[in-house]
Design a protein around this motif. Sequence first.
Motif, PDB file in Angstrom:
ATOM      1  N   TYR A 150       0.873  -1.174   0.000  1.00  0.00           N
ATOM      2  CA  TYR A 150       0.000   0.000   0.000  1.00  0.00           C
ATOM      3  C   TYR A 150       0.911   1.225   0.000  1.00  0.00           C
ATOM      4  CZ  TYR A 150      -3.408  -3.492   1.148  1.00  0.00           C
ATOM      5  OH  TYR A 150      -4.198  -4.611   1.106  1.00  0.00           O
TER       6      TYR A 150
ATOM      7  N   ILE B 138       3.236  -1.064   4.124  1.00  0.00           N
ATOM      8  CA  ILE B 138       2.706   0.275   3.885  1.00  0.00           C
ATOM      9  C   ILE B 138       3.894   1.192   3.638  1.00  0.00           C
ATOM     10  CG2 ILE B 138       1.259   2.126   4.769  1.00  0.00           C
ATOM     11  CD1 ILE B 138      -0.104   0.028   6.558  1.00  0.00           C
TER      12      ILE B 138
ATOM     13  N   LEU C 206       1.289   5.383   0.401  1.00  0.00           N
ATOM     14  CA  LEU C 206       0.652   6.583   0.943  1.00  0.00           C
ATOM     15  C   LEU C 206       1.174   7.813   0.235  1.00  0.00           C
ATOM     16  CD1 LEU C 206      -1.422   6.912   3.338  1.00  0.00           C
ATOM     17  CD2 LEU C 206      -0.492   4.643   2.982  1.00  0.00           C
TER      18      LEU C 206
ATOM     19  N   THR D 114      -8.835   6.985   0.130  1.00  0.00           N
ATOM     20  CA  THR D 114      -8.342   7.260   1.478  1.00  0.00           C
ATOM     21  C   THR D 114      -7.908   5.965   2.165  1.00  0.00           C
ATOM     22  OG1 THR D 114     -10.562   7.169   2.441  1.00  0.00           O
ATOM     23  CG2 THR D 114      -9.748   9.342   1.741  1.00  0.00           C
ATOM     24  N   TYR D 115      -7.051   6.125   3.136  1.00  0.00           N
ATOM     25  CA  TYR D 115      -6.423   5.009   3.828  1.00  0.00           C
ATOM     26  C   TYR D 115      -7.412   4.079   4.528  1.00  0.00           C
ATOM     27  CZ  TYR D 115      -7.193   7.293   8.309  1.00  0.00           C
ATOM     28  OH  TYR D 115      -7.779   7.851   9.419  1.00  0.00           O
TER      29      TYR D 115
ATOM     30  N   LEU E  12      -2.988   5.363  -1.489  1.00  0.00           N
ATOM     31  CA  LEU E  12      -3.952   5.882  -0.521  1.00  0.00           C
ATOM     32  C   LEU E  12      -3.514   7.232   0.023  1.00  0.00           C
ATOM     33  CD1 LEU E  12      -4.182   2.514   1.400  1.00  0.00           C
ATOM     34  CD2 LEU E  12      -5.748   3.312  -0.385  1.00  0.00           C
TER      35      LEU E  12
ATOM     36  N   TYR F 234      -6.393  -4.010   5.388  1.00  0.00           N
ATOM     37  CA  TYR F 234      -4.969  -4.332   5.476  1.00  0.00           C
ATOM     38  C   TYR F 234      -4.822  -5.735   6.057  1.00  0.00           C
ATOM     39  CZ  TYR F 234      -4.580   0.764   5.125  1.00  0.00           C
ATOM     40  OH  TYR F 234      -4.686   2.060   4.729  1.00  0.00           O
TER      41      TYR F 234
ATOM     42  N   VAL G 106      -2.072   5.677   9.920  1.00  0.00           N
ATOM     43  CA  VAL G 106      -2.341   4.514   9.075  1.00  0.00           C
ATOM     44  C   VAL G 106      -2.009   3.212   9.812  1.00  0.00           C
ATOM     45  CG1 VAL G 106      -1.841   3.405   6.865  1.00  0.00           C
ATOM     46  CG2 VAL G 106      -2.014   5.897   7.008  1.00  0.00           C
TER      47      VAL G 106
ATOM     48  N   ILE H 286      -4.370  10.365   3.234  1.00  0.00           N
ATOM     49  CA  ILE H 286      -5.015  10.773   4.482  1.00  0.00           C
ATOM     50  C   ILE H 286      -5.736  12.082   4.169  1.00  0.00           C
ATOM     51  CG2 ILE H 286      -4.653  11.514   6.867  1.00  0.00           C
ATOM     52  CD1 ILE H 286      -2.069   9.799   6.821  1.00  0.00           C
TER      53      ILE H 286
END
Length: 172
Positions: free
Chosen positions: A76, A97, A78, A85-86, A119, A91, A139, A121
């Motif tokens: 994933y 991540i 960020l 969005t996260y 993803l 997961y 996260v 935030i």
Amino acid sequence: MSLNIVLLEPEIPQNTGNIARTCAATGAALHLIEPLGFSIDEKAVKRAGLDYWSKLSLFVYAGLDDFFEQNHGPYYYLSTKARRTYDQVEYPPGAYILFGKESRGLPENLLVRNEETSLRIPMKPDIRSLNLSNAVAIVTYEALKQQGFKGMETAGELHDLPWDEALGKSEE
């Protein structure tokens, strides 16, 4: 390992130290991808991680290709550039991540190739980004919440102490 936190070319030792402490407290492994903007022996990193540094599962890689050769997702990514969005994904245990360097984030070509697992935030549009260690904490705890905080202490114990004793004051 219930979760893997990956930092691509982190630049600020205090951020990495704080993230190391979050990883130690949650049981997540920390993966650092070189080049690093500091030595992991620096006092600033260890000071931010305090006495938890020795409880950390730490892995260091020579570069992004080295990381992907040695690990096999799911991954994933960020980024403030992501569309999802996260909290819109599940997961699984062992997920990786990835977070980018403080000054530039993750490479855009990596995000384009992995749009479904890229993803963000949510934040106000006039804010560039959150502090890296704050983003990792947000996260990480979402992923661990989804996994039921397995292996983590979820309840504390209160003690009804006299007020002065609770404040750490003693009578002289």
